[in-house]
Each structure stands twice: as structure tokens, then as C-alpha cells.
Write a protein that holds these residues in place. Structure first.
Motif, PDB file in Angstrom:
ATOM      1  N   ARG A  18      12.507   0.620 100.508  1.00 55.47           N
ATOM      2  CA  ARG A  18      13.442   0.715  99.376  1.00 55.47           C
ATOM      3  C   ARG A  18      13.598  -0.685  98.807  1.00 55.47           C
ATOM      4  N   ARG A  19      12.969  -0.889  97.666  1.00 52.75           N
ATOM      5  CA  ARG A  19      12.924  -2.208  97.062  1.00 52.75           C
ATOM      6  C   ARG A  19      13.047  -2.084  95.558  1.00 52.75           C
ATOM      7  N   LEU A  20      13.187  -3.243  94.920  1.00 51.29           N
ATOM      8  CA  LEU A  20      13.193  -3.254  93.451  1.00 51.29           C
ATOM      9  C   LEU A  20      11.792  -2.970  92.941  1.00 51.29           C
ATOM     10  N   VAL A  21      11.704  -2.092  91.956  1.00 58.05           N
ATOM     11  CA  VAL A  21      10.432  -1.799  91.305  1.00 58.05           C
ATOM     12  C   VAL A  21      10.617  -1.967  89.803  1.00 58.05           C
TER      13      VAL A  21
ATOM     14  N   SER B 295      17.850  -7.189  89.430  1.00 58.67           N
ATOM     15  CA  SER B 295      17.172  -8.417  89.020  1.00 58.67           C
ATOM     16  C   SER B 295      16.382  -8.936  90.212  1.00 58.67           C
ATOM     17  N   HIS B 296      15.116  -9.274  89.970  1.00 57.85           N
ATOM     18  CA  HIS B 296      14.299  -9.798  91.057  1.00 57.85           C
ATOM     19  C   HIS B 296      14.854 -11.127  91.568  1.00 57.85           C
TER      20      HIS B 296
ATOM     21  N   LYS C 213      19.265 -11.464  99.273  1.00 61.22           N
ATOM     22  CA  LYS C 213      18.702 -11.447 100.625  1.00 61.22           C
ATOM     23  C   LYS C 213      19.099 -12.708 101.391  1.00 61.22           C
ATOM     24  N   HIS C 214      19.099 -13.836 100.686  1.00 61.33           N
ATOM     25  CA  HIS C 214      19.429 -15.104 101.326  1.00 61.33           C
ATOM     26  C   HIS C 214      20.891 -15.148 101.776  1.00 61.33           C
TER      27      HIS C 214
ATOM     28  N   VAL D  40      11.222  -2.327  80.307  1.00 58.27           N
ATOM     29  CA  VAL D  40      11.091  -2.203  81.758  1.00 58.27           C
ATOM     30  C   VAL D  40      12.362  -2.708  82.419  1.00 58.27           C
ATOM     31  N   GLU D  41      12.948  -1.873  83.261  1.00 57.29           N
ATOM     32  CA  GLU D  41      14.141  -2.223  84.020  1.00 57.29           C
ATOM     33  C   GLU D  41      13.775  -2.476  85.480  1.00 57.29           C
TER      34      GLU D  41
END
Length: 923
Positions: free
Chosen positions: A203-206, A327-328, A335-336, A387-388
Motif C-alpha cells: 500500500r503505497r502512493l501511486v 504527495s511523494h 516516513k522519516h 495526475v494525483e
């Protein structure tokens, strides 16, 4: 056109064309291109097995696969360039005796094909895809494929592509005669990559295409920087939409009612997903807020104030909201700092939709209308759709280790990229590669061979009632037996089309079965494609090919430039500048071009713009040019450099060149006459060993030799534009403009020995010249070559399997017994020219002395006759002018110039124009 001639002789499909009738007076593409392709195909000339049986056959193998065009329909000029380049290389190798395999195929094109069928259903029935079951929709797609899918192959045949059609494959094939099929190979690849730990689910950003409602890969996203407010068109929106607007709002500091922290953002609509606010650690205005929390006005969530050196202090207020699920950059920051992921966007309702979930914007003190606002604007490269970033469970492919091996392959020289400058982009992209999202939320495509097994039971805390287990199966695999009651369901998503395309070089040959074609023709010798596919396709083929087969799929990659219109614009249907190759081949009126636009799937507004573009670019329509002219014109551009701006006028010029070749061969056939006994070109060249042979015959044969040498070298370097230039120069300037004109008096003379010599030379030039031209102009050269007299009955049945002229084969016949060939003098080398200058010195010197003696005798006779005393000074001046201006004087001057040139130390043979002028004036 007035010069259209049709081939009207009844010829069954696959039967050889009747060439016993006289040639038409002028070149006509429709006449020339009739009937040949079916005969080539039936005779098996395009199969590698045929070459192995030829006298000049070689053990070397040349194999490549065509970049599989989308099954969605028509070829464009970019495809035509690919075909022209690849077929020229294929035919050149085949004529050299190589065992050549060029594999045809087509790609199922998941996104494009599904979109085409959806538009068709809506236009014809008013039906949406969602109104049908998946099975019903797929049945409609297969029906459309059966009706329209073969159109692409008919176009390839019209372009003369010498593909082995018995090895045709489609990326959605279920089974073949000797292999399990392409679809099974895709499933097998997925299974093996999963077993190797390279395919995983997370489950990640795409990257989410809002219009397509599917994930897309990073390489398909185009990102550009917007400078402030920018209005852009968005597919599906009735009016342009503003982007890049900066909003400012404030979060209250928890526990301090009177203090708040202003935040600047271009994405206020995602604030429901805010998990923190970030400031720069050295920004003094926020030092007192380090470690404190902020109150979210809608969710009541407390947001931590975190510090990060990547925050730009001079942008906006200096404080930015952190939304890890949208947002990437924020995802990595989250995560940090261990921030949770909260998505405020569903796949069906994007955040920028007016009907989105954000309806309480006024509660944070703003009355501005909600808009899409991005400084970095991301769009889908195929459609321009927004693109989102969406948080979603998907299948991913780990690429880092495979990319490292692909980098090492180029660095070590095991994989060669041509042109070499692409190596820099190769290194840059593969060094920064991320994992590849290979899931797509489509119905048409390779359904992912993974099953979700729901097992009844309980989990900790009792919050989840099902344990989800993914089971991946490959070819012939079975779902694992579960020890508890289970209900498996297959993943509804399909694989990215580029995943299956990346398997094409080996899956098309029967992988995973290591027998037959895979064993004989893999790895391929070459991969040729457009430079725009370097990352979409080439890099992925290299990575997956090496991973799954243990070998690089090819050792060389030739990347050609992109084709643009005559104005340098990218070809686009909406601009009306997309040119169908068949329109260039057969011709098309402006009415036909615009009629096809009206019948297409463009919006009415786009149709109007496109029609205006066609009226401007093709006011008289597109003239009929023929396949050979189109192929030659495309290959005449330098395809290893800048983009190609193709003008139809260039193709028309190539058609005029076709007519020049046509007339030259007609002249040759007429000059041979009845009862002519032809010799092989090698025999003809072997007869010229110096002496009193015709200098013009020796000159044209020397030019033929150099042309063959240049073509062989340039073909090997993929410099096709130099090959076409060399062949064009030989036919137009050497053979037609000079040699044919010079031999006309010979053919009208009574010197039978010279006439026979000239006829043999004419035939050799026509024969070898057509073979040199054949890879680019297969139809024209076949039509003319079939009519040339052959020296023996064992000659090749077709020019496409005849031997390609080689300097190495010809040079052995061009050397005199003393080791000095008439192509080259000692110290001169095989330079471009007429003959060895040193061999001509005695003849030129003698001619000079003779001319000098004649002028002296004429002067003496004039003086002895008392001429000067008998005529007026004016008459004397006119007489002197005639003497000094006559052919003798100018001939003497020309001899003098040539002698000075020869004695100057410049070791070059004479140019053709010098020698031709010399013989016309002096002889």
C-alpha cells in the motif's frame, strides 16, 4: 494523376507477376507495386529457412522483432519510419545471405484499446462500460479486434515489410501451435519474478489518472513547473482550469488560543489529510514553536510541528503542511517522522472535483472558490489528464538490481546504444529508478495471476474478520490447498501493457520453452525503435530479458529520431497534421482527409481545428507518391540526430527519382537489343584491365565499385541517409547524367566491339545498381530487375534474395596481373575518380604536344601567305580571336590545367566532370 498506369493482367494471389509485357512509358506506383508482395510471401523469401538453401547463404543469423504496433488501428509516419529503417536493414542482411528472422506482432494496448471500444459503445448504443459485466465488455473488445485488428498488418504489407508472417504473435494470444501462448508467458514471468522476491504487493502512493481511473507508472507522468497562476485545459472539463494559485490559512497553536501558525499551500483541498506542519530548523520566526502542536479545525486532530532542512524558508509563509498520503515528498517526510497515512481522496472523486469532500473551507477563514492549484503540475503523457497521488494497494516490481545490471551491460560494451549520446540518459534514468507499479485498474489486458484468499477467523483486537493471503500462480499452476475454509477470488486488476511488451523479444519466440526459435534466434541481433521508447520499452526489455532468460535480449540498440510535420510540430490528431502513410502512398484529396476527421472520435471543437490545419498544409490534398518513394524519403533523413521534419514535397522528389531510374533501365533494355548474350558483372569487370578500353566504361565501373564499398560500410554503421545519398548520386549523377549521355554516340556508331562492351557495362550497372537500391525500393527494383537478361538459368528468382554487391567480391576482378588495379594507382588509394592519373600522363602529354604543333603550323602558314599585308587590321584581329578562341586553344588550355594538376603532387584521380568535359571538347 495523368501518369497513373494500372496492372490489368489477371494474376492469382501468390502468383508471379507477368513481366513479359513492355514497360509502361513512365513510372507509375500502382502498376509497379501490384502483385509482388503476395508472390514474395508465397515463395517464402522472408523466412530464415529460405536463405540457408541459397548458394550465397551464410551461417550468420540476423534476428529482430518489430516494435509491436497497437492493435487500435492505423499506422502513422512514425511507424512508417520504423518499418522503412528495419526493412532496409533486414533486406540488406538477407541479400548478403544471412538467415534473417524479422518477427511480426501487435500489442493489445490496454489503455488505448479499452478507450476506443468504450467510445464506440457510447457512440453506437449510448452504453457505458460500467453498464456491462466484465465478460460482456471483453467480448465486445475481442469482436472489435477481430474486425479491425488485421488492418495494421495490411498496412505493414503495403509498406513492403518483409516480415515472417508465419511467426505472427499478439500479446493477448492464449495459445500457439508449438507453445503455450503469449498470455501464458506473461503469467509465467509474473510468477517467476514473484518467486524471486521482485514482485510484491504494498500500500503505497501511486500516480493516479483521474480520467482513466487507473494507476500509471512514473515514466508515464509529465511534470512541469508553473510560474504562478496558469490556466490549462483538462480532459473532460468544459472550460480551462486555473492551476498554481497559492493559498494561505492558519492553524491555531494548541494550548495558546491567541497564537496561530500561517501555512502556505497550493493544495488546500487536501488539508483533511494533513498530519503535521513542517518548518526549517534554522528559521528564527518559528523557533519558539518547535515541539508544539496545532489544532486541525475539522478533524480535531493534533498536528505536530516538525523541522526539516528541505523546507524553503522564502516560499510562502515558510511553513508547509505535510500530507503524506497525497504527495511523494510528504510521503518520504512522513516516513522519516513516523506520520500516519490518511487519504482524503477516492478513486472515483478526485480532490480537485467540484463535488469533492471539502465543503467547509469557510471555517478556516477563506471565502475563495476551491480550485486545482499546483506549482508542480503532473499530467498523463498520453492524454494530458491531471495526475494525483493516491494511496492504494498495488503490485510493484523491484527494479534497482535489474537496473544496475542494465547499466553495467552498457558500461562494459555488451550492450551498444546507437547513437552513443543516449548512454547519458540511460545512466541518468537507471541510476535513479524507483519500483515500478505494474497494476492497472482496467478490464482489457492480462489479468494479474494472483488470488486473494479470504480465510474465516479472528485477528488480534477482533477488529478484522478476514485474513488476506495472496497466492500467485503461473503457467499450469494451481491454487494452493488451504487447511481452513477459503474463498479465493482473482485480482481484478490487469498488468501494465509495458510489462507484457517488455517480454516480446523472447516470449514471441516461444519462451519459456527453450526449444525451436528461442534456441536458434534468441538473443536478437538488434533492437531498432524510436528514441522516445528508451525508458518505456527498451530499458524494461533489457532488465526483464536478463532477469528471466539470463541473457541480454539483444546486443545492439538503434534509436531513431521522431517524425514531426513540415513545421517541426509534433504530430497530433487534434492539429490535423497526422499523416497516414497510405495517403502518401496512394494519394488523398482534401475532401477525403477531412471526411475521415469527421468520422473519427475527436470532439467537434478539435475536429474544426484539425480541418483548418489540413486546409493549410494540404490545400490540394496529398499527391500519390508510392511506397518506394516514401521509404526512400524517410531513410534519406539523418535518423540518428535531431527530429525529422517531414514534408510531403520531399517524398514527391523521391518519386521523381524513381522515374529517373525507370527511364534509365528502359534505355538500357532498349540498348541491349535482340540476341544479346549477357555476362555476369564480375566477368564484365574482369575484362577491364587497362590498355585501350573505353575510359568512360572504366570510370562508371569504378564509380559502381566505390558505391558498393560505401553502401556496405554505411549500412554496417546504420547511417542509412548516407547509403541513400550514395546510391542516389550513382544513379542520378554518375549513371544517368554522365555515362548514359556519353555512350549514346557509341551505340550509334559502327564499332561493334565498343558497342558490345558498352552494352555489357550498361547491364552490369543496371543490375548492380538496382541491387544497391533494392533494400529501400523493393517494388521498383523487383519490377525492373526481373526484366533484365540473366547470364544463366541459376540466377536468383527475386532481387530480394539476390546477392548484395560487395566491394570485397568485386575487387578481386579489378586488379591487373602486375598487382596494380585500374581503380587505384600506386600511392593514390581507392579514391573517387576516373582512372589512375599517372597512367594517363603520357597520353595527355602527347596530346598537348600535338595541339601545340598544330597551332605553330597554323601560325607559320598564316605568316607565309602574306595574310597580314592583304587584310585590314580589324580582320586580322577577328581571325586571331577565332584561332585563339577555338576548340584547339581551349583544348590546349584544358590539357595544360590537367597536367599542372597531375604534377602538383595532389594524389587524386580526375573528377567525372573534368574528364567528361575533356573528352567532349578534345575528342
Amino acid at each position: 494523376p495523368k501518369d497513373v498506369v494500372l496492372y490489368n493482367i489477371p494474376t492469382a494471389a501468390g502468383q508471379k507477376k507477368d513481366t513479359s509485357v513492355p514497360l509502361p512509358a513512365s513510372y507509375s506506383p500502382r502498376y509497379v507495386e501490384a502483385a509482388w508482395y503476395g508472390w514474395w510471401e508465397k515463395e517464402g523469401f522472408f523466412k530464415p529457412e529460405y536463405q540457408s538453401r541459397q548458394p550465397h547463404g551464410k551461417p550468420e543469423i540476423f534476428s529482430l522483432c518489430i516494435p509491436p504496433p497497437n492493435v487500435t488501428g492505423s499506422l502513422h509516419l512514425g511507424h512508417a519510419l520504423t518499418v522503412a529503417i528495419e526493412d532496409s536493414l533486414v533486406r540488406w542482411c538477407r541479400m548478403q545471405g544471412f538467415q534473417v528472422l524479422w518477427v511480426p506482432g501487435s500489442d493489445h494496448a490496454g489503455i488505448a484499446t479499452q478507450a476506443v471500444v468504450e467510445r464506440k459503445l457510447w457512440k453506437e448504443r449510448g452504453t457505458l462500460r460500467q453498464d456491462l459485466t466484465r465478460g460482456e465488455f471483453l467480448a465486445e473488445v475481442w469482436k472489435w479486434k477481430e474486425e479491425k485488428g488485421d488492418e495494421i498488418f495490411r498496412q505493414l504489407k503495403a509498406l513492403g515489410a518483409s516480415l515472417d508472417w508465419d511467426r505472427l504473435c499478439f500479446t493477448m494470444d492464449d495459445s500457439w501451435v508449438l507453445s503455450p501462448g503469449f498470455s501464458a508467458a506473461v503469467a509465467e514471468a509474473f510468477m517467476r519474478l514473484h518467486e524471486d522476491g521482485l514482485v510484491y504487493r504494498d500500500r503505497r502512493l501511486v500516480n493516479w489518472s483521474c480520467a482513466l481511473r487507473s494507476a500509471i507508472s512514473d515514466v508515464e507522468v509529465e511534470t512541469r513547473q508553473l510560474q504562478g497562476r496558469t490556466v490549462l485545459p483538462v480532459p473532460g472539463c468544459p472550460a480551462p482550469v486555473p492551476f498554481g494559485v497559492m493559498f494561505t490559512f492558519a492553524y491555531k497553536v494548541d494550548g495558546q488560543e491567541d497564537e496561530e501558525l500561517p501555512v502556505a499551500t497550493t493544495r488546500p483541498e487536501t488539508m483533511l489529510g494533513d498530519m503535521a506542519v513542517a518548518v526549517h530548523p534554522d528559521d528564527p520566526q518559528f523557533t519558539h514553536l518547535h515541539g508544539k502542536r496545532l489544532q486541525h479545525p475539522f478533524t480535531g486532530r493534533l498536528l505536530a510541528i516538525i523541522t526539516d532542512p528541505l523546507v524553503e524558508r522564502d516560499l510562502g509563509t515558510g511553513a508547509v503542511k505535510v500530507t503524506p498520503a497525497h504527495s511523494h515528498a510528504d510521503y518520504e517526510l512522513g516516513k522519516h517522522h513516523g506520520l500516519p497515512l490518511v487519504s482524503v481522496m477516492t478513486p472515483l472523486i478526485p480532490t480537485h472535483s467540484p463535488s469533492g469532500a471539502l465543503c467547509c473551507w469557510e471555517r478556516v477563514g477563506s471565502s475563495r472558490i476551491l480550485q486545482i492549484n499546483l506549482f508542480l503540475f503532473s499530467s498523463y503523457s498520453r492524454s494530458g489528464d491531471v495526475v494525483e497521488n493516491l494511496l492504494k494497494s498495488q503490485w510493484f516490481l523491484r527494479c534497482e538490481e535489474m537496473a544496475q545490471r542494465a547499466l553495467e551491460a552498457v558500461e562494459s560494451g555488451h550492450l551498444k546504444l546507437t547513437p552513443k549520446f543516449h548512454e547519458k540518459n540511460w545512466r541518468t534514468w537507471l541510476s535513479n529508478i524507483s519500483d515500478w507499479c505494474i497494476s492497472r485498474q482496467l478490464w482489457w489486458g492480462h489479468q494479474i495471476p494472483a488470488y486473494q484468499v479470504s480465510v474465516s477467523g479472528s485477528c488480534d483486537l477482533g477488529k478484522v474478520s478476514y485474513l488476506l493471503i495472496w497466492n500467485v500462480i503461473g503457467c499450469g499452476g494451481k491454487l494452493l490447498a488451504m487447511p481452513v475454509p477459503a474463498s479465493p477470488s482473482r485480482d481484478a486488476d490487469v498488468l501494465d501493457t509495458w510489462f507484457s511488451s517488455a517480454l516480446f523479444p523472447f516470449a514471441a519466440l516461444g519462451w519459456p520453452r527453450k526449444v525451436g526459435d528461442l534456441q536458434e534466434f534468441y538473443p536478437n541481433s538488434l533492437l531498432e525503435t524510436g528514441s522516445d521508447l528508451l525508458f518505456f520499452w527498451v530499458a524494461r526489455m533489457v532488465m526483464l530479458g536478463e532477469q528471466l532468460t539470463g541473457e541480454l535480449p539483444f546486443s545492439q540498440v538503434f534509436l531513431h529520431s521522431l517524425v514531426r510535420d513540415a513545421h517541426g510540430r509534433k504530430m497530433s490528431k487534434s492539429l490535423g497534421n497526422v499523416v497516414d502513410p497510405l495517403d502518401v502512398i496512394h494519394g488523398a484529396s482534401l475532401q477525403d482527409l477531412q471526411g475521415r476527421l469527421r468520422d473519427g472520435n475527436l470532439d467537434p471543437q478539435e475536429v474544426a481545428i484539425a480541418m483548418e490545419g489540413q486546409r493549410r498544409d494540404f490545400p490540394q490534398g496529398i499527391p500519390e507518391c508510392g511506397t518506394d518513394a516514401l521509404r526512400f524519403a524517410l531513410c534519406s533523413h539523418r535518423v540518428q540526430g535531431d527530429d525529422i521534419n517531414l514534408d510531403v514535397a520531399t517524398v514527391l522528389s523521391s518519386r521523381h527519382f524513381c522515374n529517373k531510374v525507370w527511364n534509365a533501365v528502359r534505355f538500357t533494355l532498349g540498348a541491349l537489343g535482340e540476341g544479346f548474350a549477357p555476362q555476369t558483372p564480375e566477368e564484365v569487370m574482369g575484362c577491364f584491365r587497362g590498355g585501350e578500353d573505353s575510359p568512360m566504361d572504366r570510370w562508371i565501373l569504378s564509380r559502381l565499385y566505390h558505391t558498393a564499398a560505401d553502401c556496405g560500410q554505411r549500412f554496417g554503421e546504420y547511417e542509412l541517409h548516407l547509403v541513400t545519398s550514395t546510391v542516389h548520386h550513382f544513379w542520378l549523377h554518375n549513371f544517368c547524367d554522365v555515362y548514359l549521355e556519353s555512350v549514346k554516340p557509341v551505340l550509334q556508331s559502327r564499332d561493334q566491339s565498343r558497342i558490345l562492351q558498352t552494352r555489357q557495362t550498361l547491364l552490369s550497372c543496371a543490375d548492380l545498381g538496382l541491387r544497391l537500391l533494392s533494400p529501400f525500393m523493393p517494388y521498383l527494383t523487383e519490377e525492373l530487375w526481373q526484366r533484365l537478361p540473366k547470364p544463366d538459368a541459376d540466377s536468383a528468382p527475386s532481387i530480394c534474395v539476390a546477392g548484395y554487391p560487395s566491394a570485397g567480391q568485386l575487387v578481386g576482378e579489378l586488379w591487373a596481373p602486375n598487382g596494380k588495379g585500374w581503380l587505384s594507382g600506386e600511392g593514390v588509394g581507392l579514391g573517387p575518380g576516373l582512372v589512375d592519373p599517372e597512367a594517363e600522363l603520357p597520353r595527355l602529354a602527347a596530346r598537348k604536344k600535338k595541339l601545340e604543333r598544330q597551332i605553330l603550323e597554323l601560325t607559320a602558314r598564316t605568316q607565309a601567305s602574306g595574310y597580314q599585308e592583304k587584310v585590314s587590321p580589324r580582320a586580322q584581329a577577328e581571325r586571331q580571336q577565332k584561332v585563339m578562341g577555338g576548340s584547339g586553344w581551349w583544348g590546349l588550355c584544358l590539357v595544360e590545367m590537367l597536367l599542372k594538376y597531375l604534377f602538383s603532387g595532389v594524389k587524386k584521380p580526375f573528377s567525372c566532370i573534368h574528364i567528361f568535359t575533356f573528352f567532349i571538347i578534345i575528342l
